[in-house]
Write a protein that holds these residues in place. Structure first.
Motif, PDB file in Angstrom:
ATOM      1  N   SER A 223      25.511 -15.576  27.592  1.00 30.61           N
ATOM      2  CA  SER A 223      25.181 -14.788  28.783  1.00 30.61           C
ATOM      3  C   SER A 223      26.369 -14.637  29.725  1.00 30.61           C
ATOM      4  N   ASN A 242      22.764  -5.017  27.581  1.00 36.46           N
ATOM      5  CA  ASN A 242      21.389  -5.192  28.028  1.00 36.46           C
ATOM      6  C   ASN A 242      20.905  -6.587  27.647  1.00 36.46           C
ATOM      7  N   THR A 243      19.720  -6.951  28.076  1.00 31.26           N
ATOM      8  CA  THR A 243      19.157  -8.250  27.731  1.00 31.26           C
ATOM      9  C   THR A 243      17.721  -8.085  27.260  1.00 31.26           C
ATOM     10  N   PRO A 245      14.019  -9.674  27.223  1.00 35.27           N
ATOM     11  CA  PRO A 245      13.108 -10.669  27.794  1.00 35.27           C
ATOM     12  C   PRO A 245      12.302 -11.316  26.663  1.00 35.27           C
ATOM     13  N   ASP A 248      16.366 -13.338  27.878  1.00 35.35           N
ATOM     14  CA  ASP A 248      17.556 -12.709  28.449  1.00 35.35           C
ATOM     15  C   ASP A 248      18.772 -12.813  27.534  1.00 35.35           C
TER      16      ASP A 248
END
Length: 259
Positions: A223, A242-243, A245, A248
């Motif tokens: 991250s 992007n991440t 959910p 993340d």
């Protein structure tokens, strides 16, 4: 622990690594990423002892420059980016080579176990030259695994050093191979892997080092490292990260460039 201190490597007249610092811990998968020509494979070869530069590489507290070849082979197995085999060996003969370099030479069933581990059970008597590129890569990984079959030898961890191990594999076997790396780390070994696929890196790596033009640009968790700024500054592409959910986990979507 594996630690590299102030590593500088010259190939011909060109210095390709400039004072690189690097640390990898057992129990983790440590990835090295960066553009083509950034020095990733050179760094891995230096960590393995194949290339010699200036600076120090410590493996389990030992200076690898002072280790005898068999001592180094007992601590780490290396999967190169490409392996050329000029003679008509069978798959079993290739995998069996790993036993001659490790500590389990008497365990005759290890080649078959290793082949099953990489989803090549029953391939022992096949001609290596007649396999696909992806199958050959997995045979070579099986060879490396026989060398360091147990992630730990009593109190001493072993290491897997993998240079683009999934480059020629289909997506299912990419997950197989990186799953093997994660399992090896979970059992107390250490894994250092050169990667190009950023999405797979995000899924499997605990720590990521980013090389750029022979310099260590940054390191951190997935991250911390995989972000839009890294794409711009290191890869030269304005591609948003992007991440997913709820975890993340970062991911790269090339289609985001369209339009």
């Amino acid at each position: 622990m594996m630690q590299a201190k102030n590593i500088r490597v010259r190939l011909g007249r060109k210095e390709v690594l400039h004072g690189v610092e690097f640390t990898a811990q057992t129990g983790q998968v440590t990835a090295i990423i960066g553009p083509n020509g950034s020095g990733k494979s050179t760094l891995l070869k230096t960590l393995s002892g194949e290339l010699v530069g200036t600076g120090t590489v410590l493996l389990n507290g030992h200076d690898i420059a002072k280790l005898r070849p068999w001592e180094l082979a007992a601590m780490r197995g290396v999967l190169p980016q490409q392996t050329t085999v000029a003679f008509p060996f069978t798959v079993h003969e290739i995998v069996r080579l790993g036993l001659s370099n490790g500590l389990a030479a008497a365990e005759e069933d290890l080649p078959s176990q290793a082949l099953a581990h990489v989803d090549l059970a029953g391939f022992e008597n096949r001609s290596y030259q007649n396999l696909s590129g992806g199958e050959q890569q997995r045979v070579q990984l099986a060879r490396v695994l026989t060398q360091v079959w147990e992630a730990r030898d009593q109190d001493q961890p072993r290491w897997l050093l993998l240079d683009e191990p999934v480059a020629s594999l289909d997506i299912a076997h990419q997950f197989t191979v990186l799953g093997i790396a994660r399992d090896f780390a979970a059992k107390g070994g250490g894994v250092v892997v050169v990667m190009h696929d950023l999405n797979l890196t995000a899924l499997f790596a605990d720590l990521v080092y980013v090389l750029s033009e022979g310099h260590m640009w940054m390191s951190g968790t997935v991250s911390e490292v995989l972000n839009t700024e890294t794409m711009k500054q290191v890869y030269g592409i304005d591609l948003p990260i992007n991440t997913l959910p709820p975890t993340d986990i970062p991911f790269v979507l090339p289609q985001a460039l369209s339009g």
